[in-house]
Design an enzyme around this catalytic site. Structure first.
Site, mmCIF file in Angstrom:
data_model
loop_
_atom_site.group_PDB
_atom_site.id
_atom_site.type_symbol
_atom_site.label_atom_id
_atom_site.label_comp_id
_atom_site.label_asym_id
_atom_site.label_seq_id
_atom_site.Cartn_x
_atom_site.Cartn_y
_atom_site.Cartn_z
ATOM 1 N N ASP A 1 0.835 -1.215 0.000
ATOM 2 C CA ASP A 1 0.000 0.000 0.000
ATOM 3 C C ASP A 1 0.865 1.259 0.000
ATOM 4 O O ASP A 1 1.982 1.259 0.537
ATOM 5 C CB ASP A 1 -0.922 -0.026 1.231
ATOM 6 C CG ASP A 1 -2.078 0.945 1.094
ATOM 7 O OD1 ASP A 1 -2.310 1.472 -0.014
ATOM 8 O OD2 ASP A 1 -2.762 1.192 2.110
ATOM 9 N N ASN B 1 -10.482 -2.518 -6.321
ATOM 10 C CA ASN B 1 -9.661 -1.636 -7.167
ATOM 11 C C ASN B 1 -10.272 -1.385 -8.554
ATOM 12 O O ASN B 1 -9.922 -0.415 -9.222
ATOM 13 C CB ASN B 1 -8.244 -2.192 -7.345
ATOM 14 C CG ASN B 1 -7.380 -2.063 -6.112
ATOM 15 O OD1 ASN B 1 -6.470 -2.850 -5.887
ATOM 16 N ND2 ASN B 1 -7.650 -1.061 -5.276
HETATM 17 C C1 FPP Z 1 -1.778 0.184 -3.456
HETATM 18 O O1 FPP Z 1 -1.336 1.509 -3.430
HETATM 19 C C2 FPP Z 1 -1.213 -0.546 -4.581
HETATM 20 C C3 FPP Z 1 -1.926 -1.074 -5.632
HETATM 21 C C4 FPP Z 1 -3.391 -0.984 -5.720
HETATM 22 C C5 FPP Z 1 -1.265 -1.747 -6.764
HETATM 23 C C6 FPP Z 1 -0.059 -2.574 -6.459
HETATM 24 C C7 FPP Z 1 0.641 -2.853 -7.720
HETATM 25 C C8 FPP Z 1 1.984 -2.810 -7.919
HETATM 26 C C9 FPP Z 1 2.956 -2.590 -6.853
HETATM 27 C C10 FPP Z 1 2.547 -2.954 -9.294
HETATM 28 C C11 FPP Z 1 2.476 -4.251 -9.975
HETATM 29 C C12 FPP Z 1 2.702 -5.459 -9.172
HETATM 30 C C13 FPP Z 1 3.169 -6.634 -9.632
HETATM 31 C C14 FPP Z 1 3.081 -7.807 -8.738
HETATM 32 C C15 FPP Z 1 3.778 -6.829 -10.955
HETATM 33 P P1 FPP Z 1 -2.405 2.677 -3.571
HETATM 34 O O2 FPP Z 1 -2.534 3.040 -5.006
HETATM 35 O O3 FPP Z 1 -3.696 2.271 -2.920
HETATM 36 O O4 FPP Z 1 -1.727 3.844 -2.764
HETATM 37 P P2 FPP Z 1 -2.447 4.998 -1.920
HETATM 38 O O5 FPP Z 1 -3.205 4.324 -0.815
HETATM 39 O O6 FPP Z 1 -1.302 5.799 -1.417
HETATM 40 O O7 FPP Z 1 -3.336 5.757 -2.858
#
Ligand code: FPP
Length: 248
Positions: free
Chosen positions: A20, A68
């Site tokens: 996260d 998501n």
């Molecule tokens: C949460 O941060 C993260 C995600 C929803 C996506 C995770 C994906 C990756 C790290 C990239 C691809 C992964 C692989 C395994 C190839 P957020 O966007 O919710 O952050 P925030 O809470 O700060 O808005």
């Protein structure tokens, strides 16, 4: 902090991670959210490599939740493209490190390109015998449990199983993680203290580790720190400290 090469503590067999903070990391750097996701891939690489080096058997990463899908369309599209390109680019490195790729979730709901690339990588790493990297994609625990209940009911109706035979062990076999032991350790980055519909059944007795670091700043050293912290915990599974000490 010991390096991965000299890390001799009790290593959890299965570690699950809620990655996260990509969006906040991007904002902090004055960039678009997708920049945070791209930087998050570097952390995925570092943590996967670190986990495999120290002998973790299963690493489950929450890469995309059912919820998501409700993000702005442009972000969902960018995330899917990033998944496709990362999986395609990293397949060779996974095999070089003897890592097997697997995925859990409503995989059929992924765009066709993502679903195909994923299946290709799963098939080409299927014979690797080292760590299993398990990606949770279009995954939510309530979805998984509902699917398990529906499938179980179908099997009861077909007479494959009797209702008085249903217990925890039987139910586990209907979950996406049927072949994987429950995680001993769950890590969540970015300072949020929530489970967010992730592995609700499987986390029943897991140790929870929260860090304020945003996911793109989390690296293998941070993983080792989480394992150090895990090693200080006493896992009682409902028993008393005295029972654990005398192994009763
Ligand atoms: C949460 O941060 C993260 C995600 C929803 C996506 C995770 C994906 C990756 C790290 C990239 C691809 C992964 C692989 C395994 C190839 P957020 O966007 O919710 O952050 P925030 O809470 O700060 O808005």
């Amino acid at each position: 902090m010991p390096s991965t090469a000299e890390h001799k503590e009790n290593i959890p067999e299965h570690i699950a991670i809620i990655m996260d903070g990509n969006g906040r990391w991007a904002k902090k750097h004055g960039k678009a959210r997708v920049f945070g996701h791209r930087s998050g891939v570097k952390s995925v690489r570092s943590v996967t490599e670190g986990a495999a080096e120290i002998g973790v058997k299963y690493l489950t990463l929450y890469a995309f939740s059912t919820e998501n899908w409700n993000r702005p369309r442009a972000e969902v599209t960018a995330l899917m493209q990033l998944l496709v390109s990362t999986i395609a680019k990293e397949t060779k490195t996974l095999s070089k490190n003897n890592i097997k790729l697997q995925a859990i979730g409503d995989l059929k709901s992924l765009p066709a390109s993502c679903f195909q690339e994923l299946n290709k990588a799963i098939a080409s790493t299927a014979n690797n015998s080292g760590m299993t990297l398990n990606l949770a994609l279009s995954y939510s625990s309530k979805w998984e449990i509902m699917e398990a209940v529906k499938e179980l009911l179908t099997d009861v109706k077909k007479g494959k199983i009797q209702d008085d035979e249903i217990d925890e062990a039987v139910f586990k076999n209907y979950l996406c993680t049927k072949e994987i032991p429950d995680p001993e350790l769950l890590i969540r980055t970015s300072g949020e203290h929530r489970i967010s519909n992730f592995l609700l059944w499987q986390l029943a007795y897991s140790e929870l580790y929260f860090t304020d670091k945003l996911w793109p700043d989390f690296r293998k050293d941070d993983l080792l720190q989480a394992i150090d912290d895990y090693n200080k915990r006493e896992r009682r599974f409902g028993k008393t400290s005295e029972q654990i000490a005398t192994k009763k």
